[in-house]
Design a protein around this motif. Structure first.
Motif, short mmCIF file in Angstrom:
data_model
loop_
_atom_site.label_atom_id
_atom_site.label_comp_id
_atom_site.label_asym_id
_atom_site.label_seq_id
_atom_site.Cartn_x
_atom_site.Cartn_y
_atom_site.Cartn_z
N ASN A 98 0.80 -1.22 0.00
CA ASN A 98 0.00 0.00 0.00
C ASN A 98 0.83 1.28 0.00
N ALA A 99 2.16 1.15 -0.13
CA ALA A 99 3.02 2.34 -0.14
C ALA A 99 2.65 3.25 -1.31
N ASP A 100 2.66 4.54 -1.08
CA ASP A 100 2.33 5.52 -2.11
C ASP A 100 3.27 5.35 -3.30
N PRO A 101 2.73 5.11 -4.51
CA PRO A 101 3.58 4.90 -5.69
C PRO A 101 4.12 6.19 -6.29
N ALA A 102 3.70 7.35 -5.77
CA ALA A 102 4.14 8.62 -6.34
C ALA A 102 5.63 8.84 -6.11
N PRO A 103 6.30 9.52 -7.03
CA PRO A 103 7.73 9.83 -6.83
C PRO A 103 7.94 10.64 -5.55
N TYR A 104 9.09 10.43 -4.91
CA TYR A 104 9.42 11.14 -3.67
C TYR A 104 10.93 11.29 -3.57
N SER A 105 11.37 12.13 -2.63
CA SER A 105 12.79 12.27 -2.35
C SER A 105 13.04 12.01 -0.87
N VAL A 106 14.29 11.70 -0.55
CA VAL A 106 14.63 11.39 0.83
C VAL A 106 16.11 11.69 1.07
N GLU A 107 16.41 12.17 2.28
CA GLU A 107 17.80 12.38 2.68
C GLU A 107 18.41 11.03 3.08
N ILE A 108 19.59 10.75 2.53
CA ILE A 108 20.28 9.48 2.82
C ILE A 108 21.64 9.77 3.43
N THR A 109 21.94 9.07 4.51
CA THR A 109 23.29 9.11 5.10
C THR A 109 23.79 7.68 5.17
N THR A 110 24.93 7.44 4.59
CA THR A 110 25.52 6.10 4.59
C THR A 110 26.91 6.14 5.21
N LYS A 111 27.12 5.29 6.17
CA LYS A 111 28.44 5.15 6.79
C LYS A 111 28.99 3.78 6.41
N SER A 112 30.19 3.79 5.82
CA SER A 112 30.83 2.56 5.38
C SER A 112 32.01 2.23 6.28
N THR A 155 35.16 -0.60 7.25
CA THR A 155 36.00 -1.74 6.93
C THR A 155 36.40 -2.35 8.27
N GLY A 156 35.88 -3.54 8.52
CA GLY A 156 35.99 -4.08 9.87
C GLY A 156 35.15 -3.20 10.78
N SER A 157 35.76 -2.68 11.84
CA SER A 157 35.05 -1.78 12.76
C SER A 157 35.44 -0.32 12.54
N THR A 158 36.22 -0.05 11.48
CA THR A 158 36.73 1.29 11.24
C THR A 158 35.89 2.03 10.21
N LEU A 159 35.39 3.19 10.57
CA LEU A 159 34.64 4.02 9.64
C LEU A 159 35.60 4.58 8.60
N THR A 160 35.30 4.37 7.31
CA THR A 160 36.20 4.82 6.25
C THR A 160 35.57 5.85 5.32
N VAL A 161 34.27 5.75 5.05
CA VAL A 161 33.62 6.64 4.10
C VAL A 161 32.24 7.05 4.62
N VAL A 162 31.89 8.31 4.44
CA VAL A 162 30.55 8.79 4.74
C VAL A 162 29.96 9.37 3.46
N MET A 163 28.76 8.93 3.11
CA MET A 163 28.08 9.41 1.93
C MET A 163 26.76 10.06 2.34
N THR A 164 26.52 11.29 1.90
CA THR A 164 25.30 12.00 2.26
C THR A 164 24.71 12.66 1.01
N GLY A 165 23.40 12.87 1.04
CA GLY A 165 22.75 13.54 -0.07
C GLY A 165 21.27 13.26 -0.10
#
Length: 247
Positions: A52-66, A68-78
């Motif tokens: 039942n999710a709305d099929p209309a186009p939408y936008s959303v803020e994304i934050t991704t933390k990558s 390697t092992g337990s060490t944070l190496t890359v942050v992606m936002t947008g």
């Protein structure tokens, strides 16, 4: 450099779901925003929510933390647009403080339906020229992350981990491994990346809210012999935003 490369690969693969190994860490705890303790309060039927999710186009803020092992190496936002003919958006990738200064990087990416544009910041702090990469007509991405939630549902009862919370709001957690063949008709971009890296399957967890939107996503990635882990959060759902090629 291997650590940085693994982190970049993990972040880039998130354009779909991700490619990873079958073995993975336990579910997240509340320290990262997602409670792993199911409860009946605010419970809902995840299958109906997705349907039942709305099929209309939408936008959303994304934050991704990558990691390697337990060490944070890359942050992606947008912010990304979904539910159109293909995902579009603008993202910034930046190495973390754990990356040596001589290996640190920052890049900006604009994703369009037919191409991607990327530019990097040099050691002098100046941004370089935009580099365009064409995307073929058959190189379509998933309409949104709900496609992966549905694939996990299709795995049967074993993928249903039950109701939980994300940042205090009701959610439902799904977990499992997906194969190349399952991705072929859902996300050709990710499918081709998996084939190129020889990745047969990946492990991922998805948290779905009452509106049928994915609000949290975790994936476990194998890249260049390194084990990487991505944690993505989605918030600020709203109308689509314009995304144009750079001038």
């Amino acid at each position: 450099m291997a650590t940085v490369t693994a982190g970049i690969a993990a972040a880039v693969l998130l354009a779909g779901c991700g490619a990873g190994d079958a073995g993975k860490a336990p579910a997240s705890t509340s320290k990262t925003g997602a409670s792993a303790t199911p409860g009946s309060k605010g419970a809902f039927e995840v299958e109906a929510a997705l349907k039942n999710a709305d099929p209309a186009p939408y936008s959303v803020e994304i934050t991704t933390k990558s990691f390697t092992g337990s060490t944070l190496t890359v942050v992606m936002t947008g912010r990304m647009n979904f539910n159109g003919s293909g995902p579009t958006g603008k993202m910034t990738l930046k190495s973390s403080d754990s990356v040596p200064k001589d290996q640190a990087f920052e890049a900006e990416t604009i994703l369009l339906e037919d191409a991607t544009y990327t530019r990097t910041r040099g050691a002098d702090g100046a941004l370089g020229k935009w580099q365009r990469t064409e995307l073929g007509a058959s190189y379509a991405g998933a309409s949104d992350y709900g496609a992966y939630a549905q694939l996990l549902l299709d795995l049967g009862p074993k993928a249903r981990k039950g109701p939980t919370e994300v940042d205090g709001a009701p959610a439902y957690r799904l977990s499992g491994n997906l194969t190349q063949d399952q991705l072929r008709s859902v996300d050709r971009r990710l499918y081709d990346k998996m084939r190129a890296t020889g990745t047969e399957e990946f492990a991922c967890d998805v948290w779905v809210n009452e509106s049928g939107r994915v609000v949290r996503f975790e994936q476990w990635v194998g890249a260049s012999g390194n084990s990487a882990h991505n944690v993505a959060t989605f918030e600020g759902f709203s109308a689509p935003v314009p995304v144009n090629a750079p001038k």
